[in-house]
Design an enzyme around this catalytic site. Structure first.
Site, short mmCIF file in Angstrom:
data_model
loop_
_atom_site.label_atom_id
_atom_site.label_comp_id
_atom_site.label_asym_id
_atom_site.label_seq_id
_atom_site.Cartn_x
_atom_site.Cartn_y
_atom_site.Cartn_z
N GLY A 8 0.83 -1.20 0.00
CA GLY A 8 0.00 0.00 0.00
C GLY A 8 0.86 1.25 0.00
O GLY A 8 0.52 2.26 0.61
N ILE A 35 -0.52 -2.20 -6.10
CA ILE A 35 -1.40 -3.00 -6.94
C ILE A 35 -1.49 -2.35 -8.31
O ILE A 35 -1.33 -1.13 -8.44
CB ILE A 35 -2.81 -3.14 -6.31
CG1 ILE A 35 -3.44 -1.77 -6.07
CG2 ILE A 35 -2.76 -3.95 -5.02
CD1 ILE A 35 -4.88 -1.82 -5.61
N TYR A 143 -15.59 -1.74 8.83
CA TYR A 143 -14.24 -1.23 9.04
C TYR A 143 -13.77 -1.58 10.45
O TYR A 143 -12.67 -2.12 10.64
CB TYR A 143 -14.22 0.28 8.83
CG TYR A 143 -12.90 0.95 9.09
CD1 TYR A 143 -11.86 0.87 8.17
CD2 TYR A 143 -12.68 1.68 10.26
CE1 TYR A 143 -10.64 1.50 8.39
CE2 TYR A 143 -11.47 2.31 10.49
CZ TYR A 143 -10.46 2.22 9.56
OH TYR A 143 -9.26 2.84 9.81
N LYS A 147 -10.91 -4.30 11.81
CA LYS A 147 -9.77 -3.86 12.61
C LYS A 147 -9.64 -4.68 13.90
O LYS A 147 -8.52 -5.02 14.32
CB LYS A 147 -9.88 -2.37 12.93
CG LYS A 147 -9.64 -1.46 11.73
CD LYS A 147 -8.29 -1.73 11.08
CE LYS A 147 -8.00 -0.80 9.92
NZ LYS A 147 -6.72 -1.12 9.24
#
Length: 316
Positions: A8, A35, A143, A147
């Site tokens: 990332g 990516i 989300y 996490k």
């Protein structure tokens, strides 16, 4: 850390973390993972090696780890909070299935792994003021669920297989380098851009909504300092609370207005963002991080505001 893979590397945190790691460890020792469609450009491309590193493709990750003899992986692949709510299956595929692939590669090749958690890992039942390090975590967003799972899965691989997994619970991160990308706390980045352009800012979060925030240089420092920390001092490994400042929209507006007297703001609340914000802590207790690896932020709201405006005016 000798050879580091940043997955990332072109994202909000990853782009700045890759640059900082290259300054500290040398460009040749930090691989910018990306990516297809999000290739590194400019100094990110020219400053060191880069490679396709899609977390959903375990074979590709293995190939990169073997080729560059990677010993440390910063896994920053994830969808931000608001985006994740509109794409829950993709959020899980990247955040959890992808993490599983990373941890398996790390187990086989002896890599340390940093995968950030978030204040989003808490929920409505969590104590909101000075949220403890160890407390109830029952988030109601995909989300947040991902996490919490990140923390638990990383802990599992540490205890079961001895993988050196570490993470912090990032608050909202404010940066002048990378524009906001769909997070609940992004209003605190947007507001600076509007101030520098001399435009009125429409705030999607209601007055009085406190959330923990952090300036990007402190976030980078936390990520690197934790991975450099003596493992014998660590009682916790994953999900360290780290805090720097907590403020509501009217507070950051007042700070900006000190330096931009003509700046104006009005409220137009986004129900989804507000609901997410209301489920998150007002402030976090980060005493465990301070005690176990000497965490200490360098910026407060005043110094951050001054630095943000100075840099954005230079970019204008």
């Amino acid at each position: 850390m000798k050879n580091i893979l940043v997955i990332g590397s072109t994202g909000q945190i990853g782009s700045e973390l890759t640059r900082e790691l290259r300054i500290r460890y040398g460009g040749d020792h930090v691989i910018a993972g990306y990516i297809p469609g999000a290739e590194p450009k400019g100094d990110l491309l020219e400053g060191g090696p880069s490679a396709v590193a899609d977390v959903t493709n375990a074979a590709a990750i293995t190939e990169v780890v073997k080729k560059y003899q990677v010993d440390t992986i910063y896994n920053l692949a994830a969808l931000l909070s608001v985006v994740a709510e509109s794409k829950p299956q993709l959020a899980w595929k990247i955040g959890i299935d992808g993490l599983w692939n990373i941890l398996e590669v790390a187990r086989e090749y002896g890599c340390a792994v940093f995968t950030p958690s978030s204040i989003g890992s808490f929920g409505p039942e969590t104590p909101h003021v000075q949220t403890p390090q160890d407390t109830v975590q029952r988030p109601r967003t995909i989300y947040g669920v991902s996490k919490v799972t990140t923390e638990l899965l990383s802990d599992y691989y540490h205890h079961k297989y001895g993988v050196d997994t570490r993470s912090v619970r990032f608050p909202g991160i404010i940066s002048y380098v990378t524009p906001p990308g769909g997070g609940t706390t992004d209003y605190a980045v947007d507001i600076f851009y509007y101030a520098v352009r001399g435009e009125k800012f429409v705030c999607p979060i209601k007055e009085g909504t406190l959330m923990d925030m952090m300036y990007m240089p402190d976030a980078l420092h936390a990520a690197i300092q934790l991975m450099e920390a003596d493992p014998h001092r660590l009682i916790h490994h994953n999900g360290f609370n780290v805090a720097a400042m907590s403020f509501a929209p009217e507070t950051i507006y007042a700070e900006i207005k000190k330096l931009c007297p003509d700046f104006e703001m009005e409220y137009r609340v986004d129900p989804l963002k507000q609901a997410i914000a209301d489920s998150w802590p007002d402030s976090m207790d980060d005493s465990a991080a301070r005690r176990e690896w000497d965490w200490k932020p360098q910026y407060d709201i005043t110094s951050m505001t001054r630095d943000m405006l100075e840099h954005l005016k230079m970019k204008k």
